[in-house]
Write a protein that holds these residues in place. Structure first.
Motif, PDB file in Angstrom:
ATOM      1  N   ARG A  12     -29.681  18.414  10.285  1.00 58.57           N
ATOM      2  CA  ARG A  12     -29.834  16.975  10.053  1.00 58.57           C
ATOM      3  C   ARG A  12     -31.095  16.506  10.797  1.00 58.57           C
ATOM      4  O   ARG A  12     -31.034  15.910  11.863  1.00 58.57           O
ATOM      5  CB  ARG A  12     -28.594  16.230  10.539  1.00 58.57           C
ATOM      6  CG  ARG A  12     -28.557  14.750  10.144  1.00 58.57           C
ATOM      7  CD  ARG A  12     -27.327  14.049  10.668  1.00 58.57           C
ATOM      8  NE  ARG A  12     -26.102  14.441   9.961  1.00 58.57           N
ATOM      9  CZ  ARG A  12     -25.196  15.265  10.447  1.00 58.57           C
ATOM     10  NH1 ARG A  12     -25.356  15.810  11.649  1.00 58.57           N
ATOM     11  NH2 ARG A  12     -24.106  15.572   9.754  1.00 58.57           N
ATOM     12  N   ILE A  13     -32.249  16.804  10.194  1.00 59.23           N
ATOM     13  CA  ILE A  13     -33.512  16.482  10.846  1.00 59.23           C
ATOM     14  C   ILE A  13     -34.612  16.337   9.798  1.00 59.23           C
ATOM     15  O   ILE A  13     -34.555  16.957   8.730  1.00 59.23           O
ATOM     16  CB  ILE A  13     -33.894  17.581  11.876  1.00 59.23           C
ATOM     17  CG1 ILE A  13     -35.013  17.130  12.797  1.00 59.23           C
ATOM     18  CG2 ILE A  13     -34.251  18.888  11.188  1.00 59.23           C
ATOM     19  CD1 ILE A  13     -35.255  18.075  13.980  1.00 59.23           C
ATOM     20  N   GLY A  14     -35.595  15.501  10.087  1.00 63.71           N
ATOM     21  CA  GLY A  14     -36.727  15.337   9.183  1.00 63.71           C
ATOM     22  C   GLY A  14     -36.296  14.863   7.807  1.00 63.71           C
ATOM     23  O   GLY A  14     -35.442  13.989   7.648  1.00 63.71           O
ATOM     24  N   GLY A  15     -36.885  15.478   6.763  1.00 62.92           N
ATOM     25  CA  GLY A  15     -36.583  15.090   5.396  1.00 62.92           C
ATOM     26  C   GLY A  15     -35.397  15.811   4.791  1.00 62.92           C
ATOM     27  O   GLY A  15     -35.037  15.549   3.640  1.00 62.92           O
ATOM     28  N   LEU A  16     -34.761  16.722   5.540  1.00 62.50           N
ATOM     29  CA  LEU A  16     -33.657  17.505   4.976  1.00 62.50           C
ATOM     30  C   LEU A  16     -32.472  16.645   4.526  1.00 62.50           C
ATOM     31  O   LEU A  16     -31.912  16.893   3.453  1.00 62.50           O
ATOM     32  CB  LEU A  16     -33.207  18.579   5.969  1.00 62.50           C
ATOM     33  CG  LEU A  16     -34.285  19.596   6.391  1.00 62.50           C
ATOM     34  CD1 LEU A  16     -33.691  20.641   7.335  1.00 62.50           C
ATOM     35  CD2 LEU A  16     -34.900  20.274   5.172  1.00 62.50           C
ATOM     36  N   PRO A  17     -32.079  15.616   5.308  1.00 60.60           N
ATOM     37  CA  PRO A  17     -30.956  14.775   4.847  1.00 60.60           C
ATOM     38  C   PRO A  17     -31.285  13.975   3.587  1.00 60.60           C
ATOM     39  O   PRO A  17     -30.378  13.452   2.945  1.00 60.60           O
ATOM     40  CB  PRO A  17     -30.713  13.831   6.039  1.00 60.60           C
ATOM     41  CG  PRO A  17     -31.281  14.544   7.221  1.00 60.60           C
ATOM     42  CD  PRO A  17     -32.482  15.270   6.684  1.00 60.60           C
ATOM     43  N   GLU A  18     -32.559  13.868   3.240  1.00 65.44           N
ATOM     44  CA  GLU A  18     -32.938  13.185   2.004  1.00 65.44           C
ATOM     45  C   GLU A  18     -32.670  14.067   0.781  1.00 65.44           C
ATOM     46  O   GLU A  18     -32.584  13.571  -0.346  1.00 65.44           O
ATOM     47  CB  GLU A  18     -34.413  12.789   2.043  1.00 65.44           C
ATOM     48  CG  GLU A  18     -34.747  11.792   3.149  1.00 65.44           C
ATOM     49  CD  GLU A  18     -36.232  11.534   3.279  1.00 65.44           C
ATOM     50  OE1 GLU A  18     -36.955  11.633   2.260  1.00 65.44           O
ATOM     51  OE2 GLU A  18     -36.683  11.233   4.393  1.00 65.44           O
ATOM     52  N   LEU A  19     -32.553  15.371   1.009  1.00 71.50           N
ATOM     53  CA  LEU A  19     -32.341  16.317  -0.081  1.00 71.50           C
ATOM     54  C   LEU A  19     -30.885  16.737  -0.229  1.00 71.50           C
ATOM     55  O   LEU A  19     -30.478  17.225  -1.283  1.00 71.50           O
ATOM     56  CB  LEU A  19     -33.204  17.565   0.148  1.00 71.50           C
ATOM     57  CG  LEU A  19     -34.718  17.326   0.181  1.00 71.50           C
ATOM     58  CD1 LEU A  19     -35.435  18.579   0.652  1.00 71.50           C
ATOM     59  CD2 LEU A  19     -35.221  16.898  -1.180  1.00 71.50           C
ATOM     60  N   ILE A  20     -30.111  16.572   0.842  1.00 71.89           N
ATOM     61  CA  ILE A  20     -28.702  16.983   0.823  1.00 71.89           C
ATOM     62  C   ILE A  20     -27.817  15.819   1.235  1.00 71.89           C
ATOM     63  O   ILE A  20     -28.007  15.236   2.304  1.00 71.89           O
ATOM     64  CB  ILE A  20     -28.461  18.170   1.776  1.00 71.89           C
ATOM     65  CG1 ILE A  20     -29.161  19.425   1.263  1.00 71.89           C
ATOM     66  CG2 ILE A  20     -26.965  18.428   1.942  1.00 71.89           C
ATOM     67  CD1 ILE A  20     -28.991  20.623   2.157  1.00 71.89           C
ATOM     68  N   GLU A  21     -26.864  15.487   0.379  1.00 72.62           N
ATOM     69  CA  GLU A  21     -25.853  14.499   0.737  1.00 72.62           C
ATOM     70  C   GLU A  21     -24.671  15.272   1.314  1.00 72.62           C
ATOM     71  O   GLU A  21     -24.027  16.057   0.613  1.00 72.62           O
ATOM     72  CB  GLU A  21     -25.420  13.686  -0.478  1.00 72.62           C
ATOM     73  CG  GLU A  21     -24.445  12.580  -0.122  1.00 72.62           C
ATOM     74  CD  GLU A  21     -24.076  11.705  -1.298  1.00 72.62           C
ATOM     75  OE1 GLU A  21     -23.078  10.960  -1.178  1.00 72.62           O
ATOM     76  OE2 GLU A  21     -24.765  11.782  -2.340  1.00 72.62           O
ATOM     77  N   ASP A  22     -24.430  15.070   2.594  1.00 77.82           N
ATOM     78  CA  ASP A  22     -23.445  15.857   3.318  1.00 77.82           C
ATOM     79  C   ASP A  22     -22.073  15.795   2.652  1.00 77.82           C
ATOM     80  O   ASP A  22     -21.513  14.716   2.422  1.00 77.82           O
ATOM     81  CB  ASP A  22     -23.346  15.334   4.763  1.00 77.82           C
ATOM     82  CG  ASP A  22     -22.596  16.285   5.681  1.00 77.82           C
ATOM     83  OD1 ASP A  22     -22.524  17.483   5.368  1.00 77.82           O
ATOM     84  OD2 ASP A  22     -22.089  15.824   6.728  1.00 77.82           O
ATOM     85  N   GLY A  23     -21.548  16.988   2.319  1.00 80.70           N
ATOM     86  CA  GLY A  23     -20.238  17.075   1.704  1.00 80.70           C
ATOM     87  C   GLY A  23     -20.246  16.931   0.197  1.00 80.70           C
ATOM     88  O   GLY A  23     -19.222  17.139  -0.456  1.00 80.70           O
ATOM     89  N   ASP A  24     -21.395  16.587  -0.388  1.00 79.35           N
ATOM     90  CA  ASP A  24     -21.482  16.410  -1.831  1.00 79.35           C
ATOM     91  C   ASP A  24     -22.434  17.424  -2.466  1.00 79.35           C
ATOM     92  O   ASP A  24     -22.076  18.124  -3.404  1.00 79.35           O
ATOM     93  CB  ASP A  24     -21.949  14.995  -2.160  1.00 79.35           C
ATOM     94  CG  ASP A  24     -22.021  14.734  -3.652  1.00 79.35           C
ATOM     95  OD1 ASP A  24     -20.970  14.800  -4.305  1.00 79.35           O
ATOM     96  OD2 ASP A  24     -23.140  14.483  -4.159  1.00 79.35           O
ATOM     97  N   THR A  25     -23.644  17.519  -1.943  1.00 77.97           N
ATOM     98  CA  THR A  25     -24.618  18.489  -2.468  1.00 77.97           C
ATOM     99  C   THR A  25     -25.014  19.500  -1.395  1.00 77.97           C
ATOM    100  O   THR A  25     -26.122  20.041  -1.397  1.00 77.97           O
ATOM    101  CB  THR A  25     -25.879  17.779  -3.010  1.00 77.97           C
ATOM    102  OG1 THR A  25     -26.432  16.945  -1.980  1.00 77.97           O
ATOM    103  CG2 THR A  25     -25.541  16.937  -4.217  1.00 77.97           C
ATOM    104  N   GLY A  26     -24.116  19.753  -0.474  1.00 78.14           N
ATOM    105  CA  GLY A  26     -24.362  20.697   0.614  1.00 78.14           C
ATOM    106  C   GLY A  26     -23.749  20.155   1.893  1.00 78.14           C
ATOM    107  O   GLY A  26     -22.942  19.211   1.860  1.00 78.14           O
TER     108      GLY A  26
END
Length: 202
Positions: free
Chosen positions: A147-161
């Motif tokens: 959960r850092i930088g732009g990574l949370p913009e690409l993954i919705e926790d629990g939905d797409t990773g």
């Protein structure tokens, strides 16, 4: 006009007032021939692929592997300046169930990505929009990323990773165990959903 690969970089540039020009976000993109499809011929192993560098968080992955009792097969593909330190850590901590085959490219790497049960992106610096992550999502892979930088913009926790606290091996271990404990129908439904979302967004 300036282009950043994630909103976080754009916000940092705006906050720092580095320019009066407009700053827009444009994520990385995959080749036109990229297939967005989940292959059900996966196997039960964890995959990291990329550069062996301190900021990539590979030691955190190894620590999580140790905490799990080395019960999941871990494949670490790539090369880089940290290789000796990685090998030394594995030997000093007597870690088992790990493969380090070196760099792999092209169709051989594509096949390995398709076969992985989960892919780890354990970065500990401000990643923007890594190609490794886009490749994995296109194939419907359940990615566990920091959960850092732009990574949370690409993954919705629990939905797409899944996301974990950067540098926290205990949190990473829990997320890995969760993926391997998922019922097969739920895991495959999530994987197919990930591939569809990746097609719509990337």
């Amino acid at each position: 006009m300036y282009i950043t690969e994630c909103d976080q970089y754009r916000e940092l540039m705006n906050k720092a007032q580095v320019t009066d020009s407009r700053i827009v976000t444009k994520t990385n993109f995959l080749p036109m021939h990229q297939e967005y499809i989940f292959n059900k011929g996966y196997k039960d192993f964890i995959l990291y692929f990329g550069r062996f560098a301190r900021e990539k968080g590979i030691l955190t992955l190894l620590k999580a592997h140790k905490k799990s009792g080395c019960k999941y097969h871990l494949l670490i593909v790539g090369a880089g300046p940290m290789k000796e330190k990685i090998v030394n850590y594995i030997e000093e901590n007597k870690l088992t169930n790990i493969e380090l085959p070196g760099p792999i490219y092209g169709q051989d790497m594509e096949k390995i990505i398709e076969e992985a049960r989960t892919i780890i992106v354990p970065s500990e610096w401000y990643e923007n929009c890594p190609y490794v992550l886009l490749q994995s999502l296109a194939k419907g892979k359940v990615v566990i990323a920091s959960r850092i930088g732009g990574l949370p913009e690409l993954i919705e926790d629990g939905d797409t990773g899944f996301l974990f606290e950067a540098g926290n091996a205990d949190d990473l271990k829990l997320k890995i165990e969760h993926v391997f404990s998922m019922e097969i129908d739920k895991y495959e439904a999530m994987s197919e959903h990930i591939s569809r979302v990746a097609y719509e967004k990337h």
